[in-house]
Design a protein around this motif. Sequence first.
Motif, PDB file in Angstrom:
ATOM      1  N   TYR A 397       0.141  -0.433  11.239  1.00 28.41           N
ATOM      2  CA  TYR A 397       1.535  -0.144  11.571  1.00 28.41           C
ATOM      3  C   TYR A 397       2.358  -0.174  10.285  1.00 28.41           C
ATOM      4  N   PHE A 398       3.236   0.817  10.116  1.00 29.33           N
ATOM      5  CA  PHE A 398       4.012   0.856   8.873  1.00 29.33           C
ATOM      6  C   PHE A 398       5.383   1.470   9.122  1.00 29.33           C
ATOM      7  N   MET A 399       6.327   1.131   8.237  1.00 34.95           N
ATOM      8  CA  MET A 399       7.669   1.676   8.273  1.00 34.95           C
ATOM      9  C   MET A 399       7.752   2.851   7.297  1.00 34.95           C
ATOM     10  N   ARG A 400       8.358   3.947   7.755  1.00 36.06           N
ATOM     11  CA  ARG A 400       8.484   5.142   6.926  1.00 36.06           C
ATOM     12  C   ARG A 400       9.956   5.528   6.787  1.00 36.06           C
ATOM     13  N   SER A 401      10.384   5.712   5.541  1.00 32.87           N
ATOM     14  CA  SER A 401      11.670   6.351   5.260  1.00 32.87           C
ATOM     15  C   SER A 401      11.373   7.811   4.936  1.00 32.87           C
ATOM     16  N   GLU A 402      11.973   8.715   5.684  1.00 35.43           N
ATOM     17  CA  GLU A 402      11.682  10.136   5.509  1.00 35.43           C
ATOM     18  C   GLU A 402      12.912  10.875   4.968  1.00 35.43           C
ATOM     19  N   PHE A 403      12.669  11.662   3.928  1.00 36.48           N
ATOM     20  CA  PHE A 403      13.696  12.529   3.348  1.00 36.48           C
ATOM     21  C   PHE A 403      13.283  13.964   3.666  1.00 36.48           C
ATOM     22  N   PRO A 404      13.952  14.615   4.640  1.00 33.45           N
ATOM     23  CA  PRO A 404      13.516  15.951   5.078  1.00 33.45           C
ATOM     24  C   PRO A 404      13.437  16.970   3.952  1.00 33.45           C
ATOM     25  N   GLU A 405      14.346  16.862   2.978  1.00 40.13           N
ATOM     26  CA  GLU A 405      14.317  17.763   1.823  1.00 40.13           C
ATOM     27  C   GLU A 405      14.240  16.931   0.558  1.00 40.13           C
ATOM     28  N   ILE A 406      13.849  17.585  -0.508  1.00 39.06           N
ATOM     29  CA  ILE A 406      13.660  16.864  -1.760  1.00 39.06           C
ATOM     30  C   ILE A 406      14.966  16.263  -2.274  1.00 39.06           C
ATOM     31  N   ASP A 407      16.134  16.883  -1.876  1.00 42.65           N
ATOM     32  CA  ASP A 407      17.426  16.401  -2.351  1.00 42.65           C
ATOM     33  C   ASP A 407      18.235  15.702  -1.260  1.00 42.65           C
ATOM     34  N   MET A 454       6.153  -8.038   8.321  1.00 39.55           N
ATOM     35  CA  MET A 454       5.969  -7.413   9.639  1.00 39.55           C
ATOM     36  C   MET A 454       4.760  -8.041  10.293  1.00 39.55           C
ATOM     37  N   SER A 455       4.786  -8.201  11.613  1.00 41.42           N
ATOM     38  CA  SER A 455       3.657  -8.792  12.316  1.00 41.42           C
ATOM     39  C   SER A 455       3.607  -8.277  13.745  1.00 41.42           C
ATOM     40  N   VAL A 456       2.409  -7.808  14.160  1.00 35.94           N
ATOM     41  CA  VAL A 456       2.199  -7.306  15.519  1.00 35.94           C
ATOM     42  C   VAL A 456       1.747  -8.464  16.406  1.00 35.94           C
ATOM     43  N   SER A 457       2.248  -8.516  17.623  1.00 39.39           N
ATOM     44  CA  SER A 457       1.925  -9.604  18.552  1.00 39.39           C
ATOM     45  C   SER A 457       0.451  -9.596  18.919  1.00 39.39           C
ATOM     46  N   PRO A 458      -0.089 -10.733  19.369  1.00 40.38           N
ATOM     47  CA  PRO A 458      -1.519 -10.812  19.701  1.00 40.38           C
ATOM     48  C   PRO A 458      -1.968  -9.811  20.756  1.00 40.38           C
ATOM     49  N   ASP A 459      -1.073  -9.412  21.659  1.00 39.17           N
ATOM     50  CA  ASP A 459      -1.436  -8.429  22.685  1.00 39.17           C
ATOM     51  C   ASP A 459      -1.110  -6.990  22.261  1.00 39.17           C
ATOM     52  N   ALA A 460      -0.671  -6.824  21.005  1.00 37.07           N
ATOM     53  CA  ALA A 460      -0.340  -5.504  20.446  1.00 37.07           C
ATOM     54  C   ALA A 460       0.727  -4.779  21.271  1.00 37.07           C
ATOM     55  N   GLU A 461       1.660  -5.530  21.862  1.00 33.67           N
ATOM     56  CA  GLU A 461       2.738  -4.916  22.643  1.00 33.67           C
ATOM     57  C   GLU A 461       4.099  -5.023  21.972  1.00 33.67           C
ATOM     58  N   PRO A 516      14.368 -15.692   4.588  1.00 37.17           N
ATOM     59  CA  PRO A 516      13.034 -15.584   5.210  1.00 37.17           C
ATOM     60  C   PRO A 516      12.168 -14.597   4.429  1.00 37.17           C
ATOM     61  N   SER A 517      10.914 -14.996   4.177  1.00 38.22           N
ATOM     62  CA  SER A 517      10.034 -14.175   3.343  1.00 38.22           C
ATOM     63  C   SER A 517       8.759 -13.748   4.044  1.00 38.22           C
ATOM     64  N   ALA A 518       8.390 -14.413   5.136  1.00 41.14           N
ATOM     65  CA  ALA A 518       7.133 -14.081   5.817  1.00 41.14           C
ATOM     66  C   ALA A 518       7.187 -14.586   7.250  1.00 41.14           C
ATOM     67  N   LEU A 519       6.442 -13.924   8.130  1.00 38.46           N
ATOM     68  CA  LEU A 519       6.405 -14.353   9.528  1.00 38.46           C
ATOM     69  C   LEU A 519       5.070 -13.977  10.161  1.00 38.46           C
ATOM     70  N   THR A 520       4.786 -14.606  11.297  1.00 42.27           N
ATOM     71  CA  THR A 520       3.600 -14.293  12.081  1.00 42.27           C
ATOM     72  C   THR A 520       3.793 -14.856  13.485  1.00 42.27           C
TER      73      THR A 520
END
Length: 657
Positions: A397-407, A454-461, A516-520
């Motif tokens: 799982y990842f976060m994406r910042s998207e720039f539709p055009e180069i500018d 970032m952390s995904v729950s044990p049940d992946a929900e 805060p620097s880390a979580l789980t």
Amino acid sequence: MNTQKIVLLVILLVGLSVPVHAQDDGCNIDLGATIVTLFNTQREADSGNAFGAVQNIEAVQAELAALVESCADVLFPLPQAFVAPDESIAFNYPAKWIFTNPQENIYIVTNSRNVVNALTEDTLDDVVAGEQALFAFVITQDIIDFADTTFAEAVDQLRNDLSPSYDRIGRPEMFEMNEQQAARLSIQEANTIGVFDFIDYLDAETPAIVLVGAISTTDDAELMQAMLAAFEDSLRFPANSSLRLPGVALDDLRYTSAIVLDDLDDQFDLRALQSAALSPDGSLIAYHNTQADTEQICLYTLATGATTCDALPERFDNRPVVLHWSPDSTRIAFTGDFIRSLREVDIWLYDVVNHQIVDATDDGVDRWNPFGGADEGETGPVWIDAVMTWGPDGNLYFMRSEFPEIDTRIDDSLYGLYRLDPDGGQPELVRDLTGFFGPFPIFYSQAFGLDGVMSVSPDAEQIAFLVRGNQSDDPNNGVWVMDLAGDTPPRQLVDYNTFFMGLPPDAVESGPPLTPSALTWNADGTQLFVLADNFMVRGDARSHAYAIDVETGQTVLLTDIGNPEPEAFFTPGEDGLTAGFPMPRAGVLAPDGTGLLILNLNAPPDVGGLSALRSVRGGGEQELLYRIDDFRLVPSLIATVAADGTVLMNGYLFTPG
């Protein structure tokens, strides 16, 4: 009866049943009762009671067999991992063994191609000493009709089908495996022996019987039992139930050694120490190697000291921030350091089994930064894939910042959570977060512990994440939780004001709070553990651990040290520890998910230690598990843990025993 023969037989039993190296590798071996039984055996033999002597010998055999089984992981480590393409089954197997899939739903691993031929061509009498094989077979409804059939009846049917193929096949022995009903059949063909274990999954969503077995010769009977026990411990059905290995209980953890990696092996230079990460199965340490002509990712095998390295692709042209091991220890995900380089970054996947490194989120753009500047001819879109975490379902799982055009301007960029199947395919948008937060709201901390930011729950929900805006007073700053399905907006559990908790009164008045620097997540998904620090508060800089209720946001300080005078942070007490020693300088989730394992330090850091930190009603309970009186500060800020409790934290390898 010849008593000398009995003594010789007893000596042989002891010598063959428990390899001497097992004593040194952490097995819980206590031969006291066995030795008493041996003396009684001799006494019975000397008095002429052959029947009593033989009974004692059988008792010794049973005791030694139990010891061998309890030491299966030592005798038979399984560093390689396999997940079936349809996720029907997953397991681990020995390094350098041959893997084959001769028919659908049949998986064989072996140290000799001859055994594969013997199994598939029904010529088991061709197997020779030293050759072994493990196999798994998912028997589904289309192979055998399970309708109106009990598990015992199905096993009898399977036994009848197998009987013509072997000289001898035993009656089913019923037992329980991994909380499932199971039945064992023993077979023999000439000098070849085997054990077939049938596991009852008839009540599963997709009814099945899983056949797990081992083949060897009579010369290697004890080894076969050990390797089958280890193989079955690694089995997961279905594979996506959880790719995380079952972890040892926090209450059972005791540590016997701690060593800095560069004392373990001189190949761990500064960069290797800064990047070293332990695999979840505890077999490998991955690190970024800058000593070679071409930068590499290297794998150090703890059992042997052997190292293999693979060159980073020239296109990567960056510095891996964190080497993220997948839950099944088969892959490493990493990305470039976007915050420091302000350059376009992708997610790369390193297949540690096949030694392949691929760009998993390639947007075709290699040179770009958000303030202008790109290679000639670059267009768009530009994807900034800068923060990630593995889920227990084996997806990334990842976060994406998207720039539709180069500018495209930063304020006009899109933002979302994506999911990537490491076995192939394009990333899938899970939740569109455009407009919820400012630009680049989630980024790596300087230190990496727990599951990172970032952390995904044990049940992946659900997924939890830390938001840190450009301004310290941004009301969005804090801990957030979001469903992975549906369109319910993410909710803020706590904001930054929560992290004044644990600071002295004058720091609360002047601010700022800890960051805060880390979580789980904890094991049952009801709490989040969070680490926070701010070493700019004052001379007695603070770092703390917290437990946050996922439903209510109620927060508990787990590392309350009160409000000692500043000099107490630098003056050891009678026990040699300063007032700040209990504060967490780094941390990992305990293997069973019930608490944390944290690094403690004096200030200055002359004494260090590894402690268990448990969440109890209204607070935390801390237990020092290992103390280092000559602690050496190592320039590493990464903390990782294996299922057996081995911890690699800030350059120190803590080994349980």
